[in-house]
Scaffold this motif. Sequence first.
Motif, PDB file in Angstrom:
ATOM      1  N   LEU A 122       1.398 -26.452 -27.873  1.00 10.39           N
ATOM      2  CA  LEU A 122       2.342 -27.267 -27.919  1.00 10.39           C
ATOM      3  C   LEU A 122       1.932 -28.727 -27.733  1.00 10.39           C
ATOM      4  O   LEU A 122       0.949 -28.945 -26.967  1.00 10.39           O
ATOM      5  CB  LEU A 122       3.309 -27.003 -26.896  1.00 10.39           C
ATOM      6  CG  LEU A 122       4.549 -28.093 -26.453  1.00 10.39           C
ATOM      7  CD1 LEU A 122       5.379 -28.345 -27.784  1.00 10.39           C
ATOM      8  CD2 LEU A 122       5.212 -27.959 -25.334  1.00 10.39           C
ATOM      9  N   GLN A 123       1.996 -29.568 -28.802  1.00 12.24           N
ATOM     10  CA  GLN A 123       1.886 -31.261 -28.552  1.00 12.24           C
ATOM     11  C   GLN A 123       3.405 -31.769 -28.662  1.00 12.24           C
ATOM     12  O   GLN A 123       3.841 -32.240 -29.592  1.00 12.24           O
ATOM     13  CB  GLN A 123       0.964 -31.529 -29.913  1.00 12.24           C
ATOM     14  CG  GLN A 123       0.397 -32.997 -29.522  1.00 12.24           C
ATOM     15  CD  GLN A 123      -0.105 -33.591 -30.814  1.00 12.24           C
ATOM     16  OE1 GLN A 123      -0.184 -32.699 -31.774  1.00 12.24           O
ATOM     17  NE2 GLN A 123      -0.587 -34.609 -30.738  1.00 12.24           N
ATOM     18  N   VAL A 124       3.668 -32.126 -27.618  1.00  9.36           N
ATOM     19  CA  VAL A 124       4.668 -33.168 -27.464  1.00  9.36           C
ATOM     20  C   VAL A 124       4.236 -34.686 -27.447  1.00  9.36           C
ATOM     21  O   VAL A 124       3.174 -34.962 -27.495  1.00  9.36           O
ATOM     22  CB  VAL A 124       5.296 -32.884 -25.874  1.00  9.36           C
ATOM     23  CG1 VAL A 124       6.388 -34.058 -25.679  1.00  9.36           C
ATOM     24  CG2 VAL A 124       5.688 -31.611 -25.326  1.00  9.36           C
ATOM     25  N   HIS A 125       5.204 -35.045 -28.353  1.00  9.45           N
ATOM     26  CA  HIS A 125       4.808 -36.566 -28.724  1.00  9.45           C
ATOM     27  C   HIS A 125       3.886 -36.626 -29.677  1.00  9.45           C
ATOM     28  O   HIS A 125       2.795 -37.266 -29.733  1.00  9.45           O
ATOM     29  CB  HIS A 125       4.291 -37.406 -27.628  1.00  9.45           C
ATOM     30  CG  HIS A 125       4.580 -38.747 -27.756  1.00  9.45           C
ATOM     31  ND1 HIS A 125       3.546 -39.578 -28.014  1.00  9.45           N
ATOM     32  CD2 HIS A 125       5.447 -39.543 -27.591  1.00  9.45           C
ATOM     33  CE1 HIS A 125       3.591 -40.850 -27.977  1.00  9.45           C
ATOM     34  NE2 HIS A 125       4.971 -41.138 -28.169  1.00  9.45           N
ATOM     35  N   ALA A 126       4.032 -35.623 -30.781  1.00  7.85           N
ATOM     36  CA  ALA A 126       3.086 -35.538 -31.839  1.00  7.85           C
ATOM     37  C   ALA A 126       3.292 -36.802 -32.927  1.00  7.85           C
ATOM     38  O   ALA A 126       4.495 -37.711 -32.726  1.00  7.85           O
ATOM     39  CB  ALA A 126       3.241 -34.358 -32.570  1.00  7.85           C
ATOM     40  N   GLU A 127       2.486 -36.947 -33.887  1.00 11.50           N
ATOM     41  CA  GLU A 127       2.895 -38.118 -34.681  1.00 11.50           C
ATOM     42  C   GLU A 127       3.621 -37.728 -35.718  1.00 11.50           C
ATOM     43  O   GLU A 127       4.063 -38.587 -36.427  1.00 11.50           O
ATOM     44  CB  GLU A 127       1.280 -38.356 -35.390  1.00 11.50           C
ATOM     45  CG  GLU A 127       0.254 -38.978 -34.332  1.00 11.50           C
ATOM     46  CD  GLU A 127      -0.846 -39.759 -35.194  1.00 11.50           C
ATOM     47  OE1 GLU A 127      -0.525 -40.245 -36.355  1.00 11.50           O
ATOM     48  OE2 GLU A 127      -1.927 -40.025 -34.373  1.00 11.50           O
ATOM     49  N   GLY A 128       3.985 -36.441 -35.786  1.00 15.35           N
ATOM     50  CA  GLY A 128       5.062 -35.884 -36.920  1.00 15.35           C
ATOM     51  C   GLY A 128       4.488 -34.581 -37.215  1.00 15.35           C
ATOM     52  O   GLY A 128       3.939 -34.052 -36.622  1.00 15.35           O
ATOM     53  N   ALA A 129       5.362 -34.079 -38.294  1.00 15.21           N
ATOM     54  CA  ALA A 129       5.184 -32.705 -38.814  1.00 15.21           C
ATOM     55  C   ALA A 129       3.953 -32.612 -39.491  1.00 15.21           C
ATOM     56  O   ALA A 129       3.328 -33.477 -40.082  1.00 15.21           O
ATOM     57  CB  ALA A 129       6.233 -32.330 -39.660  1.00 15.21           C
ATOM     58  N   ALA A 130       3.185 -31.483 -39.406  1.00 10.85           N
ATOM     59  CA  ALA A 130       2.237 -31.100 -40.324  1.00 10.85           C
ATOM     60  C   ALA A 130       2.563 -30.612 -41.743  1.00 10.85           C
ATOM     61  O   ALA A 130       3.699 -30.016 -41.478  1.00 10.85           O
ATOM     62  CB  ALA A 130       1.165 -30.229 -39.668  1.00 10.85           C
ATOM     63  N   PRO A 131       1.610 -30.877 -42.689  1.00 12.46           N
ATOM     64  CA  PRO A 131       2.102 -30.006 -43.957  1.00 12.46           C
ATOM     65  C   PRO A 131       2.515 -28.611 -43.747  1.00 12.46           C
ATOM     66  O   PRO A 131       1.609 -27.937 -43.152  1.00 12.46           O
ATOM     67  CB  PRO A 131       0.949 -30.240 -44.749  1.00 12.46           C
ATOM     68  CG  PRO A 131       0.332 -31.690 -44.213  1.00 12.46           C
ATOM     69  CD  PRO A 131       0.714 -31.467 -42.740  1.00 12.46           C
ATOM     70  N   GLY A 132       3.531 -28.275 -44.285  1.00 16.96           N
ATOM     71  CA  GLY A 132       3.984 -26.912 -44.332  1.00 16.96           C
ATOM     72  C   GLY A 132       4.893 -26.576 -43.017  1.00 16.96           C
ATOM     73  O   GLY A 132       5.233 -25.218 -42.946  1.00 16.96           O
ATOM     74  N   ASP A 133       4.776 -27.371 -42.245  1.00 19.76           N
ATOM     75  CA  ASP A 133       5.577 -26.956 -40.936  1.00 19.76           C
ATOM     76  C   ASP A 133       7.082 -26.966 -41.496  1.00 19.76           C
ATOM     77  O   ASP A 133       7.535 -27.526 -42.249  1.00 19.76           O
ATOM     78  CB  ASP A 133       5.572 -27.967 -39.974  1.00 19.76           C
ATOM     79  CG  ASP A 133       4.188 -28.082 -38.923  1.00 19.76           C
ATOM     80  OD1 ASP A 133       3.182 -27.081 -39.030  1.00 19.76           O
ATOM     81  OD2 ASP A 133       4.289 -28.773 -38.251  1.00 19.76           O
ATOM     82  N   VAL A 134       7.699 -25.958 -40.655  1.00 20.43           N
ATOM     83  CA  VAL A 134       9.283 -25.979 -40.870  1.00 20.43           C
ATOM     84  C   VAL A 134       9.597 -27.006 -39.835  1.00 20.43           C
ATOM     85  O   VAL A 134       8.960 -27.465 -38.554  1.00 20.43           O
ATOM     86  CB  VAL A 134      10.010 -24.795 -40.331  1.00 20.43           C
ATOM     87  CG1 VAL A 134      11.276 -24.793 -39.870  1.00 20.43           C
ATOM     88  CG2 VAL A 134       9.606 -23.742 -41.235  1.00 20.43           C
ATOM     89  N   VAL A 135      10.622 -27.966 -39.998  1.00 19.71           N
ATOM     90  CA  VAL A 135      10.900 -29.207 -39.410  1.00 19.71           C
ATOM     91  C   VAL A 135      12.378 -28.944 -38.791  1.00 19.71           C
ATOM     92  O   VAL A 135      13.225 -28.517 -39.608  1.00 19.71           O
ATOM     93  CB  VAL A 135      10.702 -30.546 -40.168  1.00 19.71           C
ATOM     94  CG1 VAL A 135      11.800 -31.648 -39.034  1.00 19.71           C
ATOM     95  CG2 VAL A 135       9.494 -30.850 -40.262  1.00 19.71           C
ATOM     96  N   LEU A 136      12.470 -28.893 -37.540  1.00 20.19           N
ATOM     97  CA  LEU A 136      13.885 -28.564 -36.834  1.00 20.19           C
ATOM     98  C   LEU A 136      14.199 -29.985 -36.198  1.00 20.19           C
ATOM     99  O   LEU A 136      13.590 -30.431 -35.411  1.00 20.19           O
ATOM    100  CB  LEU A 136      13.590 -27.736 -35.730  1.00 20.19           C
ATOM    101  CG  LEU A 136      14.774 -27.052 -35.162  1.00 20.19           C
ATOM    102  CD1 LEU A 136      14.552 -25.655 -34.392  1.00 20.19           C
ATOM    103  CD2 LEU A 136      15.206 -27.921 -33.847  1.00 20.19           C
TER     104      LEU A 136
END
Lengths: 204, 647
Positions: A134-148
């Motif tokens: 888990l990375q809270v406060h990430a820079e964003g989604a990574a390629p291929g991630d599902v985004v919720l």
Amino acid sequence: MILRVGSGAAIAVRIMAFSALVLPGPGIACGFHGNPAVGALNIAYPNALWVRTAVWQAQLEGVLGRPAAEAPSDPFAARVALARRYRAASDRFAALREDLAEGGAKHGTPSFTVLLIGPMLWSRFELTGDDYRLQVHAEGAAPGDVVLITDEPVLEVLADGRMPVSRAIDLGLVRLYGKPSDVSAVTAALDSWRPAPPNLKRTS
Amino acid sequence: MKAPSVNVARAIAPVVALLVLQGCSRPPPPQTADDKGPEAAAATPAPVGKAGFSPYTARSYPTRVYWGDQHLHTSWSPDAVGAGTRVGPEEALRFARGEEIVSSTGIPVKLARPLDWLAVSDHSDAMGIMSEVIAGNPKLMTDPVLKRWNKQMNADAQQAYAAVLEGIAMQGKGQLPTPMKDPAVALDMWHKMTAIMEGYNDPGRFTAFIAYEWTSNYGGGNNLHRNVIYRDGKALADQLSPLTTFVSENPEDLWKWMQSYEQRTGGKLLAIPHNGNLSNGLMFATTTFKGDPITREWAETRARYEPLYEITQGKGTSEQHPSLAPSDEFAQFEIWDKGNLNVVPKKPGMIQFEYAREALKNGLAIEARVGANPFKFGMAGGTDNHTGLTTAEEDNFFGKFPSSEPSPERWSENAFNFEGRTIKGWELGASGYTGVWATANTREALWDAMQRKEVYGTTGPRITVRLFGGFEFQAQDARTRDLAAVGYAKGVPMGGDLSRAPAGKSPTFLVAAMKDPLSGNLDRIQIVKGWVDAKGATREKVYDVVWSQAERRKPGKDGRLPSVGNTVDLATGTWRNTIGDPELVTVWKDPEFDPAQRAFYYARVIEIPTPRWTLLDSLRFGVKMGPEVPMTLQERAYTSPIWYSPS
């Protein structure tokens, strides 16, 4: 000319004023730290802004709790209140990570990233072997991630076990983006999340 | 102050006939022996002869007011799409025609009543360019950045998001890739836009103007925007790409471009300047753009290409600033005077060159000096919404950007935030529309009415108002059944000119207004006069010429009318039309006329207080707003002026 506009950004702007003092983590992608560009979400993630509307409508209808009283006008008190909100979100994500790992929901489930659209807080659940990192406060989604995409009041009821994810999706409180098969897998995994009600929570 | 010259109740029937609209009415007034009533005042039927039977066959003047918005942005405007707007031109047109659509934040929305016309005026700078990047327009793909954005936008949402953010950042710095400013690309987009407008233009039913906004923010946010409205269809409009500020930020270059278009195509254009309150003293500067003295040619050119002015819109109202007219009790209305579009603070002396009334007065003074009036404009209203939704009603206000679409927080959030200089959401206004007195609902008829300034602006309600000026109007003219016939026969309509007053005569004005059936009653009609006195100084005065409940409301010793009152229930957000009148009409004669002095006259129609959108939001969402937030307002209409010239 691009205008920097309000909405969820307003919370973020208030938060960013002090965030460097109280928040850990890198990056400027989070509205806790900088320009959230909420509007751009609606383009890249079609109808992402509908989540905000669904949230206030659910609050008016009593499905979600009404927001707390106005943010304190005292700057220090406001900082404390915002820091508490950040901590609460972090704790809920940590609990989700733990429950997902324990429940074995990770099998066949891709990595996913949750965006709390109010504060524009990105948090990434990266599948690493048989666990999630888990990375809270990430820079964003990574390629291929599902985004919720959802918001703080929704995370609260999900984490408290008061509403299953499928119900939140039906109400428009959660919107998912990604490959259909990946979205289905993440949805199934999250829907199996059955956190204990707050009064039965284990202490740590 | 002048007492009402016509009994209000007696005048109701002819007003209804004048306005040719359905509306509220009262029981017929009692008649006295010497009052034969309005019916008796109707023209005696002429014997049937060569003219035939119908009295209306030869009528050529406008009998209907057509409602529309001359200033609306959609997802084709770069700032709108960057803010999350997903409503494009087609949906915007369907919405204006009365269809229900879904807003960019997922809320079903529909107008209370359809509009008659719409000018989608997206920014010409990079208009619709985002979709071309996604589509991979070959002219754009020559640039490596745009090629990369194309790949990102067609890869997945995360990459698209990164590309959108990068684009926003580059535009904010004025560093867009050069091909995005390519006139050839702009022309491609323009052809697509004009095709959409052509498809929705339905002569006689709904007019879709071809239009764009030229968006000069000269000097860092000094708003000199102009909406360019085409009389023409696609065949002519397609011949030239719209002017962008990539080419010039100088309004004089816009006029040259308009002239070039007209010469090349034989078409016709007009430009409507954005409300001037965000120009930091530049919109109505009394010099040229470069600071040179205004010449006759310059004045004639501006007046020719800018016959109208946007007196009200969502970012405030620009009729008159209260500091410039301390005795005008209605000047404090939806005022934005903090700074320019970037909220760069104003300096002393700027405000006087931003407001319509001052400009109209200065125009007279310039005319006396150079022989032409550069600020001879009529009044228009618009929304300037960037949501694709032309909403200007208080109970149906969908904000300026998606961030100010309905939500419990929109009132307290920042509507604008430039480096910490902010405008709060509650300061946005639900305004406004333009009423056009035209002979038909077509591009040509509406545009011609705009050019002759037979139009007026309102802050949202569809108040119907007529204004005629002449030297022969008599009190009984306000009691004729076909008041417009008298108005056109004996005078000129709003936007017209009077000159060389006959000896011993003063200008007289026939003015009539009827409430919006869905809004509040009318409080009063005022005539605003501006003139240049014998010493060359500009002057102004506001006259209450007819008012509601005149039987009990008399001017005080200070000449002021008592307030009409306020029936707004703050607990329920409702009001009662138990005060005010549904219709007002009078003939007014200037009591202080000097035939040697240039002057203008326009009418301001004031409604009774009604709930502002903020009150309705506070009740809908159960939020308590601060004391700085107005909860009621007195909506209004501003007619185009009638000018008087001694020669």
